[in-house]
Design a protein around this motif. Structure first.
Motif, PDB file in Angstrom:
ATOM      1  N   ILE A 103       0.805  -0.873   0.094  1.00 45.83           N
ATOM      2  CA  ILE A 103       0.049   0.007  -0.063  1.00 45.83           C
ATOM      3  C   ILE A 103       0.976   1.371  -0.109  1.00 45.83           C
ATOM      4  O   ILE A 103       0.312   2.560  -0.776  1.00 45.83           O
ATOM      5  N   PRO A 104       2.246   1.510   0.979  1.00 48.86           N
ATOM      6  CA  PRO A 104       2.577   2.112   0.472  1.00 48.86           C
ATOM      7  C   PRO A 104       3.137   2.368  -0.699  1.00 48.86           C
ATOM      8  O   PRO A 104       3.606   4.168  -1.003  1.00 48.86           O
ATOM      9  N   ALA A 105       4.128   1.699  -1.582  1.00 52.34           N
ATOM     10  CA  ALA A 105       4.151   1.951  -2.488  1.00 52.34           C
ATOM     11  C   ALA A 105       3.314   2.614  -3.384  1.00 52.34           C
ATOM     12  O   ALA A 105       3.486   3.770  -4.357  1.00 52.34           O
ATOM     13  N   PHE A 106       1.985   1.659  -3.586  1.00 51.78           N
ATOM     14  CA  PHE A 106       1.304   1.843  -5.082  1.00 51.78           C
ATOM     15  C   PHE A 106       0.174   2.304  -4.689  1.00 51.78           C
ATOM     16  O   PHE A 106      -0.888   2.658  -5.413  1.00 51.78           O
ATOM     17  N   TYR A 107      -0.144   2.294  -3.087  1.00 51.89           N
ATOM     18  CA  TYR A 107      -2.060   2.556  -3.060  1.00 51.89           C
ATOM     19  C   TYR A 107      -2.092   4.421  -1.896  1.00 51.89           C
ATOM     20  O   TYR A 107      -3.121   3.701  -1.593  1.00 51.89           O
ATOM     21  N   GLY A 108      -0.717   4.844  -1.434  1.00 51.13           N
ATOM     22  CA  GLY A 108      -0.998   5.457  -0.439  1.00 51.13           C
ATOM     23  C   GLY A 108      -2.396   7.534  -0.627  1.00 51.13           C
ATOM     24  O   GLY A 108      -2.842   6.317   0.586  1.00 51.13           O
ATOM     25  N   GLU A 109      -2.531   7.035  -1.648  1.00 53.12           N
ATOM     26  CA  GLU A 109      -3.186   8.127  -2.585  1.00 53.12           C
ATOM     27  C   GLU A 109      -5.059   7.637  -1.778  1.00 53.12           C
ATOM     28  O   GLU A 109      -5.686   7.541  -0.742  1.00 53.12           O
ATOM     29  N   TRP A 110      -5.345   5.922  -2.563  1.00 54.72           N
ATOM     30  CA  TRP A 110      -6.095   5.090  -1.622  1.00 54.72           C
ATOM     31  C   TRP A 110      -6.315   4.926   0.235  1.00 54.72           C
ATOM     32  O   TRP A 110      -7.696   5.192   0.118  1.00 54.72           O
ATOM     33  N   PHE A 111      -5.339   4.770   0.388  1.00 59.32           N
ATOM     34  CA  PHE A 111      -5.193   4.771   1.843  1.00 59.32           C
ATOM     35  C   PHE A 111      -5.676   6.242   2.459  1.00 59.32           C
ATOM     36  O   PHE A 111      -6.214   6.157   3.295  1.00 59.32           O
ATOM     37  N   GLU A 112      -5.469   7.595   2.069  1.00 58.18           N
ATOM     38  CA  GLU A 112      -5.733   7.945   2.934  1.00 58.18           C
ATOM     39  C   GLU A 112      -7.235   8.669   2.543  1.00 58.18           C
ATOM     40  O   GLU A 112      -7.708   8.869   2.892  1.00 58.18           O
ATOM     41  N   LYS A 113      -7.751   8.481   1.463  1.00 49.35           N
ATOM     42  CA  LYS A 113      -8.927   8.405   1.200  1.00 49.35           C
ATOM     43  C   LYS A 113      -9.911   7.546   2.265  1.00 49.35           C
ATOM     44  O   LYS A 113     -11.036   7.843   2.308  1.00 49.35           O
ATOM     45  N   ARG A 114      -9.942   6.282   2.185  1.00 50.42           N
ATOM     46  CA  ARG A 114     -10.124   5.501   3.317  1.00 50.42           C
ATOM     47  C   ARG A 114     -10.301   6.182   3.795  1.00 50.42           C
ATOM     48  O   ARG A 114     -10.782   6.164   5.030  1.00 50.42           O
ATOM     49  N   LEU A 115      -8.886   6.978   4.652  1.00 54.08           N
ATOM     50  CA  LEU A 115      -9.061   7.228   6.224  1.00 54.08           C
ATOM     51  C   LEU A 115      -9.751   8.543   6.422  1.00 54.08           C
ATOM     52  O   LEU A 115     -10.882   8.609   7.775  1.00 54.08           O
ATOM     53  N   GLU A 116     -10.233   9.221   5.098  1.00 56.70           N
ATOM     54  CA  GLU A 116     -11.353   9.985   5.443  1.00 56.70           C
ATOM     55  C   GLU A 116     -12.225  10.007   5.167  1.00 56.70           C
ATOM     56  O   GLU A 116     -13.413  10.120   6.448  1.00 56.70           O
ATOM     57  N   ALA A 117     -13.090   8.797   4.862  1.00 60.66           N
ATOM     58  CA  ALA A 117     -13.907   8.152   4.510  1.00 60.66           C
ATOM     59  C   ALA A 117     -14.657   7.340   6.284  1.00 60.66           C
ATOM     60  O   ALA A 117     -15.510   7.050   6.373  1.00 60.66           O
ATOM     61  N   GLY A 118     -13.481   6.616   7.059  1.00 59.02           N
ATOM     62  CA  GLY A 118     -14.026   6.230   8.016  1.00 59.02           C
ATOM     63  C   GLY A 118     -13.787   5.286   8.121  1.00 59.02           C
ATOM     64  O   GLY A 118     -14.368   4.052   8.821  1.00 59.02           O
ATOM     65  N   TYR A 119     -13.238   4.353   6.630  1.00 62.47           N
ATOM     66  CA  TYR A 119     -14.238   2.839   6.583  1.00 62.47           C
ATOM     67  C   TYR A 119     -13.189   2.302   5.128  1.00 62.47           C
ATOM     68  O   TYR A 119     -12.694   2.968   4.368  1.00 62.47           O
ATOM     69  N   CYS A 120     -13.008   1.412   5.003  1.00 66.97           N
ATOM     70  CA  CYS A 120     -12.234   0.170   3.550  1.00 66.97           C
ATOM     71  C   CYS A 120     -13.111  -1.057   3.968  1.00 66.97           C
ATOM     72  O   CYS A 120     -13.540  -1.507   4.605  1.00 66.97           O
ATOM     73  N   LYS A 121     -13.180  -1.725   2.265  1.00 69.87           N
ATOM     74  CA  LYS A 121     -13.722  -2.969   2.249  1.00 69.87           C
ATOM     75  C   LYS A 121     -12.581  -3.901   1.803  1.00 69.87           C
ATOM     76  O   LYS A 121     -11.494  -3.305   0.948  1.00 69.87           O
ATOM     77  N   VAL A 122     -12.780  -5.248   2.145  1.00 72.55           N
ATOM     78  CA  VAL A 122     -11.691  -5.845   1.980  1.00 72.55           C
ATOM     79  C   VAL A 122     -12.586  -6.880   1.560  1.00 72.55           C
ATOM     80  O   VAL A 122     -13.199  -8.232   1.604  1.00 72.55           O
TER      81      VAL A 122
END
Length: 215
Positions: free
Chosen positions: A11-30
């Motif tokens: 995630i840090p290498a390829f999906y940092g923007e996604w992670f930050e958006k999910r942090l703002e949204a308050g959830y993610c789906k796995v």
């Protein structure tokens, strides 16, 4: 709840923007990697999260986003794999010197507990025999211990069967070789805590140690 982000991908290498958006949204789906129809929702709300563990081989794209993680108000640890192997084995990995600078930057800005160096997997090939690992580990550790605070280093030793089809002549790694590597490390380890993690999947009679040590 400790969020592992993520052992399945970098995630840090390829999906940092996604992670930050999910942090703002308050959830993610796995999604279940073995059944994509099974999807679970994971809360990233501050009251549900105790901390984050980031796994990466390339911390550079994520360095700026760590400020957002710190502002979130929960502790985090970055586990960065730095092996410095020849390009024949790791053609696409970031240069080890740059990775060392990244990890030291994390330790200096967020404290030593935020930075974990992983030296794994330890591959024994015609390009990387035991002596190579002794010199290579000492060189990398020496670059890291210039920082005065403690480091944690996890070393994952894979016991490879003789039928392994990795290039450059991988041979079976025995417990005797593992002990030899640990005993011959010359660097002053007073600022490094070495945590061996043994993963065994070989039927070779000398490969006895198959327990996985977790920390």
């Amino acid at each position: 709840m400790i969020i592992s982000a993520s052992y399945k991908t970098d995630i840090p290498a390829f999906y940092g923007e996604w992670f930050e958006k999910r942090l703002e949204a308050g959830y993610c789906k796995v999604a279940n990697p073995y059944n994509r129809r099974q999807v679970r929702r994971v809360s990233l709300a501050r009251e549900d999260v105790d901390g984050f563990v980031f796994w990466t081989r390339n911390l550079g794209p994520f360095l700026g986003r760590l400020e957002r993680v710190r502002d979130f108000g929960r502790p985090f640890t970055v586990q960065q794999t730095i092996t410095g192997y020849p390009r024949e084995l790791e053609p696409s990995v970031v240069d080890a010197r740059r990775s060392v600078r990244h990890l030291r930057a994390v330790a200096e800005r967020y404290g030593p507990r935020a930075a974990v160096w992983r030296y794994d997997p330890i591959l024994f090939t015609s390009l990387t025999p035991a002596e190579y690992h002794l010199d290579n580990f000492e060189r990398l550790a020496g670059a890291l211990v210039e920082h005065p605070k403690p480091w944690i280093c996890s070393m994952k030793m894979k016991l490879l069967s003789k039928r392994s089809k990795l290039c450059c002549g991988v041979r079976c790694l025995t417990t005797n070789t593992i002990n030899y590597i640990i005993s011959k490390i010359k660097i002053n380890l007073k600022n490094i805590f070495v945590i061996p993690i043994y993963l065994g999947f070989s039927k070779h009679p000398n490969c006895k140690l198959i327990e996985t040590f977790k920390y």
